[in-house]
Scaffold this motif. Structure first.
Motif, PDB file in Angstrom:
ATOM      1  N   PHE A 136       0.492  -1.379  -0.205  1.00  0.00           N
ATOM      2  CA  PHE A 136      -0.158  -0.302   0.315  1.00  0.00           C
ATOM      3  C   PHE A 136       1.032   1.388  -0.372  1.00  0.00           C
ATOM      4  O   PHE A 136       1.815   1.472   0.801  1.00  0.00           O
ATOM      5  CB  PHE A 136      -1.245  -0.111   1.132  1.00  0.00           C
ATOM      6  CG  PHE A 136      -1.893   1.296   1.889  1.00  0.00           C
ATOM      7  CD1 PHE A 136      -2.894   1.847   0.991  1.00  0.00           C
ATOM      8  CD2 PHE A 136      -1.407   2.229   2.709  1.00  0.00           C
ATOM      9  CE1 PHE A 136      -3.320   2.685   0.509  1.00  0.00           C
ATOM     10  CE2 PHE A 136      -1.796   3.837   2.533  1.00  0.00           C
ATOM     11  CZ  PHE A 136      -2.992   3.894   1.985  1.00  0.00           C
ATOM     12  N   ASN A 137       0.281   2.043  -0.877  1.00  0.00           N
ATOM     13  CA  ASN A 137       1.315   3.525  -1.064  1.00  0.00           C
ATOM     14  C   ASN A 137       0.348   4.846  -0.494  1.00  0.00           C
ATOM     15  O   ASN A 137      -0.755   4.779  -1.271  1.00  0.00           O
ATOM     16  CB  ASN A 137       2.113   3.630  -2.470  1.00  0.00           C
ATOM     17  CG  ASN A 137       2.241   2.248  -2.999  1.00  0.00           C
ATOM     18  OD1 ASN A 137       3.522   2.031  -1.754  1.00  0.00           O
ATOM     19  ND2 ASN A 137       1.902   2.140  -4.156  1.00  0.00           N
ATOM     20  N   THR A 138       1.249   5.265   0.383  1.00  0.00           N
ATOM     21  CA  THR A 138      -0.270   6.752   0.208  1.00  0.00           C
ATOM     22  C   THR A 138       0.963   8.138   0.209  1.00  0.00           C
ATOM     23  O   THR A 138       2.294   7.577   1.135  1.00  0.00           O
ATOM     24  CB  THR A 138      -0.920   6.656   1.502  1.00  0.00           C
ATOM     25  OG1 THR A 138      -2.078   7.638   0.830  1.00  0.00           O
ATOM     26  CG2 THR A 138      -0.492   6.575   2.298  1.00  0.00           C
ATOM     27  N   THR A 139       0.306   9.395  -0.187  1.00  0.00           N
ATOM     28  CA  THR A 139       1.398  10.179   0.015  1.00  0.00           C
ATOM     29  C   THR A 139       0.751  11.059   1.331  1.00  0.00           C
ATOM     30  O   THR A 139      -0.378  10.683   1.459  1.00  0.00           O
ATOM     31  CB  THR A 139       0.548  11.373  -1.271  1.00  0.00           C
ATOM     32  OG1 THR A 139       1.424  10.756  -2.237  1.00  0.00           O
ATOM     33  CG2 THR A 139       1.844  12.617  -0.485  1.00  0.00           C
ATOM     34  N   CYS A 140       1.905  11.671   1.774  1.00  0.00           N
ATOM     35  CA  CYS A 140       1.116  12.012   3.855  1.00  0.00           C
ATOM     36  C   CYS A 140       2.589  13.216   3.380  1.00  0.00           C
ATOM     37  O   CYS A 140       3.431  12.975   4.278  1.00  0.00           O
ATOM     38  CB  CYS A 140       1.489  10.982   4.195  1.00  0.00           C
ATOM     39  SG  CYS A 140       1.462  11.397   5.775  1.00  0.00           S
ATOM     40  N   LEU A 141       1.516  14.122   3.667  1.00  0.00           N
ATOM     41  CA  LEU A 141       2.170  15.374   3.644  1.00  0.00           C
ATOM     42  C   LEU A 141       2.018  15.888   4.567  1.00  0.00           C
ATOM     43  O   LEU A 141       1.190  16.886   5.176  1.00  0.00           O
ATOM     44  CB  LEU A 141       1.659  16.384   2.944  1.00  0.00           C
ATOM     45  CG  LEU A 141       1.933  15.869   0.864  1.00  0.00           C
ATOM     46  CD1 LEU A 141       1.411  17.280   0.018  1.00  0.00           C
ATOM     47  CD2 LEU A 141       3.327  15.460   0.204  1.00  0.00           C
ATOM     48  N   LEU A 142       2.491  15.169   5.814  1.00  0.00           N
ATOM     49  CA  LEU A 142       2.529  15.271   7.093  1.00  0.00           C
ATOM     50  C   LEU A 142       3.717  15.768   8.432  1.00  0.00           C
ATOM     51  O   LEU A 142       4.888  15.390   7.148  1.00  0.00           O
ATOM     52  CB  LEU A 142       2.120  15.393   7.797  1.00  0.00           C
ATOM     53  CG  LEU A 142       0.062  14.804   8.051  1.00  0.00           C
ATOM     54  CD1 LEU A 142      -0.617  13.815   8.469  1.00  0.00           C
ATOM     55  CD2 LEU A 142      -0.121  16.331   7.967  1.00  0.00           C
ATOM     56  N   ARG A 143       4.106  16.808   9.180  1.00  0.00           N
ATOM     57  CA  ARG A 143       5.154  16.531  10.049  1.00  0.00           C
ATOM     58  C   ARG A 143       5.240  16.381  11.365  1.00  0.00           C
ATOM     59  O   ARG A 143       4.024  16.906  11.959  1.00  0.00           O
ATOM     60  CB  ARG A 143       5.828  18.571   9.558  1.00  0.00           C
ATOM     61  CG  ARG A 143       6.876  18.779  10.202  1.00  0.00           C
ATOM     62  CD  ARG A 143       6.809  20.595  10.043  1.00  0.00           C
ATOM     63  NE  ARG A 143       7.553  21.147  11.046  1.00  0.00           N
ATOM     64  CZ  ARG A 143       9.570  20.659  11.400  1.00  0.00           C
ATOM     65  NH1 ARG A 143       9.350  20.415   9.960  1.00  0.00           N
ATOM     66  NH2 ARG A 143      10.091  21.352  11.840  1.00  0.00           N
ATOM     67  N   GLY A 144       6.211  15.055  11.599  1.00  0.00           N
ATOM     68  CA  GLY A 144       6.017  14.711  12.885  1.00  0.00           C
ATOM     69  C   GLY A 144       6.661  13.602  12.843  1.00  0.00           C
ATOM     70  O   GLY A 144       7.263  12.938  12.495  1.00  0.00           O
ATOM     71  N   GLN A 145       6.699  12.793  14.054  1.00  0.00           N
ATOM     72  CA  GLN A 145       8.203  12.345  15.102  1.00  0.00           C
ATOM     73  C   GLN A 145       8.056  10.653  14.734  1.00  0.00           C
ATOM     74  O   GLN A 145       8.583   9.979  15.057  1.00  0.00           O
ATOM     75  CB  GLN A 145       8.262  12.707  15.949  1.00  0.00           C
ATOM     76  CG  GLN A 145       9.590  11.959  16.763  1.00  0.00           C
ATOM     77  CD  GLN A 145      10.558  12.455  17.992  1.00  0.00           C
ATOM     78  OE1 GLN A 145      10.720  13.693  17.559  1.00  0.00           O
ATOM     79  NE2 GLN A 145      11.255  12.403  18.739  1.00  0.00           N
ATOM     80  N   TYR A 146       6.052  10.500  15.177  1.00  0.00           N
ATOM     81  CA  TYR A 146       5.813   9.257  15.426  1.00  0.00           C
ATOM     82  C   TYR A 146       5.391   8.760  13.897  1.00  0.00           C
ATOM     83  O   TYR A 146       3.982   9.426  13.660  1.00  0.00           O
ATOM     84  CB  TYR A 146       5.511   9.025  16.115  1.00  0.00           C
ATOM     85  CG  TYR A 146       6.208   9.011  17.772  1.00  0.00           C
ATOM     86  CD1 TYR A 146       6.952   7.921  18.277  1.00  0.00           C
ATOM     87  CD2 TYR A 146       6.337  10.542  18.138  1.00  0.00           C
ATOM     88  CE1 TYR A 146       7.420   8.687  19.247  1.00  0.00           C
ATOM     89  CE2 TYR A 146       7.302  10.267  18.957  1.00  0.00           C
ATOM     90  CZ  TYR A 146       8.080   8.867  20.042  1.00  0.00           C
ATOM     91  OH  TYR A 146       8.831   9.739  21.058  1.00  0.00           O
ATOM     92  N   VAL A 147       4.924   7.832  12.861  1.00  0.00           N
ATOM     93  CA  VAL A 147       4.213   7.370  12.765  1.00  0.00           C
ATOM     94  C   VAL A 147       3.775   5.536  13.199  1.00  0.00           C
ATOM     95  O   VAL A 147       3.857   5.234  13.203  1.00  0.00           O
ATOM     96  CB  VAL A 147       4.721   6.676  11.044  1.00  0.00           C
ATOM     97  CG1 VAL A 147       3.591   6.746  10.032  1.00  0.00           C
ATOM     98  CG2 VAL A 147       5.362   7.812  10.154  1.00  0.00           C
TER      99      VAL A 147
END
Ligand SMILES: *[C@@H]1O[C@H](CO)[C@@H](O)[C@H](O)[C@H]1NC(C)=O
Ligand SMILES: *[C@@H]1O[C@H](CO)[C@@H](O)[C@H](O)[C@H]1NC(C)=O
Ligand SMILES: *[C@@H]1O[C@H](CO)[C@@H](O)[C@H](O)[C@H]1NC(C)=O
Ligand SMILES: *[C@@H]1O[C@H](CO)[C@@H](O)[C@H](O)[C@H]1NC(C)=O
Ligand SMILES: *[C@@H]1O[C@H](CO)[C@@H](O)[C@H](O)[C@H]1NC(C)=O
Ligand SMILES: *[C@@H]1O[C@H](CO)[C@@H](O)[C@H](O)[C@H]1NC(C)=O
Length: 180
Positions: free
Chosen positions: A138-149
């Motif tokens: 699975f692929n997704t674009t995810c334009l977010l900023r952070g330290q934990y996925v």
């Protein structure tokens, strides 16, 4: 001129995306057991040649749970670009009869600055896939900023979930790549 070229080359390289999850600390809420073979760290070990629970490259969580949570600590804040999940297939063809499809359905991905998904932002939530359409990679674009996925799934128990869903929630993650 040569030094300008080198400089421009370095600028380009420093902006290239890389897998910022690779070999970073990982955790799961309900481990299958304490064996390294199923450890949370297998989700970011860079190994994606064996998608079986016996291959030692996948994360496995415990049976009969109603929530599944796994996270990777990127160790500092990154601008994330896209995320790829390689799900467990047990190395058998990814047909609608492959039982792992039913476990993957309904998952979410969050990006957070804490280990709590509710402190973060939702990157993706599956509401559309079904047993026929869910892909093993699975692929997704995810334009977010952070330290934990954070990978999260939940179930309501036998007979209480959308059609096709496994009654229980699992982490069956063979690799999670976070490009940032
Ligand atoms: C995610 O981004 C990286 C870096 O730009 C790229 O190499 C990779 O192909 C992208 N993945 C997908 C599935 O688009
Ligand atoms: C995956 O690992 C298991 C256990 O070592 C092994 O039996 C199996 O042949 C491997 N499969 C692949 C496709 O590498
Ligand atoms: C995440 O990594 C950072 C940097 O190594 C560390 O300070 C922090 O304690 C880690 N978070 C958790 C929940 O372990
Ligand atoms: C994490 O913290 C950074 C820096 O304060 C902020 O820019 C970012 O939006 C935060 N991310 C989330 C998901 O809250
Ligand atoms: C799954 O979704 C696809 C596309 O939306 C649809 O064509 C198909 O009928 C659905 N299959 C099942 C088993 O619900
Ligand atoms: C996601 O990207 C990988 C390559 O990184 C590709 O093999 C896979 O087919 C893609 N999945 C989908 C659903 O497009």
């Amino acid at each position: 001129m040569a030094s300008l070229c080198v400089f421009l080359g370095l600028v380009t390289l420093s902006h290239a995306y890389e897998n910022v999850a690779l070999n970073k600390p990982a955790y799961q809420l309900h481990p299958y057991n304490t064996e390294e073979q199923y450890d949370a760290s297998n989700g970011v070990d860079g190994l994606k040649t064996n998608f079986s629970n016996f291959g030692g490259q996948c994360v496995l969580s415990a049976n009969n749970k109603y929530t599944a949570t796994w996270w990777v600590n990127l160790t500092s804040i990154y601008n994330i670009y896209n995320i790829t999940i390689f799900y467990r297939t047990d190395n058998v063809p990814w047909q609608p009869t492959n039982g792992y499809r039913a476990r993957f359905l309904g998952f979410s991905l969050y990006v957070s600055n804490t280990t709590d998904r509710l402190d973060g932002k939702l990157c993706f939530k599956d509401t559309n896939f079904n047993l026929t359409t869910i892909p093993p990679i699975f692929n997704t674009t995810c334009l977010l900023r952070g330290q934990y996925v954070i990978y999260y799934n939940e179930r309501k128990g036998v007979g209480e979930n959308p059609i096709g869903y496994d009654p229980y929630a699992f982490n069956e993650l063979c690799e999670v790549e976070v490009f940032g």
